[in-house]
Design an enzyme around this catalytic site. Structure first.
Site: not given
Length: 292
Positions: A120-122
């Site tokens: 879910s990270c950038g």
């Protein structure tokens, strides 16, 4: 099992061809509670975990984040009281404060945004892989470990046989570390989070001062995410085996870092997605019998 499991009443419904049965009974659940990891009193991360082996969890997390690289850098850890620090609410054992050895740099407060990556990270793709390559101390591509394919296929069942809490709850992931040469189980940990289970295994190795984990296999009970490949690389583990599928980025990182990644390791078959040269093909039984 103390705080690891909890008994709760449930309503069990069984629908048959001719009747419906409804009854109340007790069920055993895996406990899930937050753990705040602090370093020298400063909050670093909060993770939802199954209580137990918290010091290992924190130590493994610090390895995954590139804060420490071997056991001598981890000095001690202590559970703190609840909010307020005065201890009036009692010790919830959900806050763990870690002390690093003298001279070890404290973690960057923005470490999660700097290079710690999850689904879910950038960060994604090449940036994520380069971040791990930059921060990893160990070169798993130089590890000459190898494993017989039959041994590798046996690991999921051997892992499952040792899952004591799963037997009671059906709700925990497991990670086990095996010796690639002998197939010996070195350590097994369970947790509601697959990443926590791996951190506990790596943390065990930190406390035993066994990093890097050369000539070992990390067997996990679920899928192989980018995060699990990252943790294996950071700990110097050359082979990762999963009973389910890997993600595309997990395969890319394994290929780039030199880690052998096997997925769908079940029964009599597996898929080796990266660096299959470490998996030795067993001699067919018919050929062996012909030379007997």
């Amino acid at each position: 099992m103390g705080r690891i499991t909890q008994r709760r009443p449930v309503t069990k419904i069984v629908i048959g061809e001719d009747d419906v049965v409804e009854r109340r009974r007790a069920d055993v659940l895996a406990v899930e509670e937050p753990l705040e990891i602090r370093v020298a009193g400063e909050s670093l991360a909060v993770t939802m975990r199954t209580p137990g082996n918290d010091v290992e969890l924190a130590a493994g997390f610090l390895v995954s984040e590139g804060v420490i690289h071997h056991g001598a850098q981890f000095r001690s850890a202590i559970h703190c009281g609840g909010p307020g620090t005065g201890g009036t609410d009692g010790n919830t054992y959900n806050i763990l404060d870690v002390a690093l050895a003298p001279g070890v740099a404290p973690p960057d407060p923005d470490i999660a945004r700097n290079f710690y990556t999850t689904s879910s990270c950038g960060l994604c793709g090449k940036a994520s892989i380069e971040a791990v390559e930059t921060t990893s101390t160990y070169d798993v591509s130089a590890d000459d470990a190898s494993v017989d394919a039959r041994v590798l296929l046996s690991l999921p069942d051997r892992l499952r046989e040792q899952q004591a809490v799963f037997d009671k709850t059906g709700g925990l992931h497991a990670a086990g570390l095996f010796d690639a040469e002998t197939g010996e189980l070195l350590v097994l940990r369970e947790d509601v989070g697959r990443h926590n289970a791996v951190d506990k295994v790596v943390g065990w190795a930190v406390l035993e001062d066994r990093l890097p984990l050369r000539n070992t296999i990390l067997q996990v009970s679920g899928r192989a995410s980018f995060e699990l490949v990252q943790k294996a690389v950071m700990a110097g583990i050359p082979i990762l085996s999963a009973v389910s599928a890997p993600s595309s980025l997990a395969v890319e990182l394994a290929e780039a870092s030199g880690l052998t990644l096997a997925g769908f390791v079940r029964g009599r078959s597996m898929n080796v997605y990266a660096h299959a040269e470490r998996v030795r093909m067993p001699e067919p039984a018919t050929a062996a019998a012909g030379r007997a």
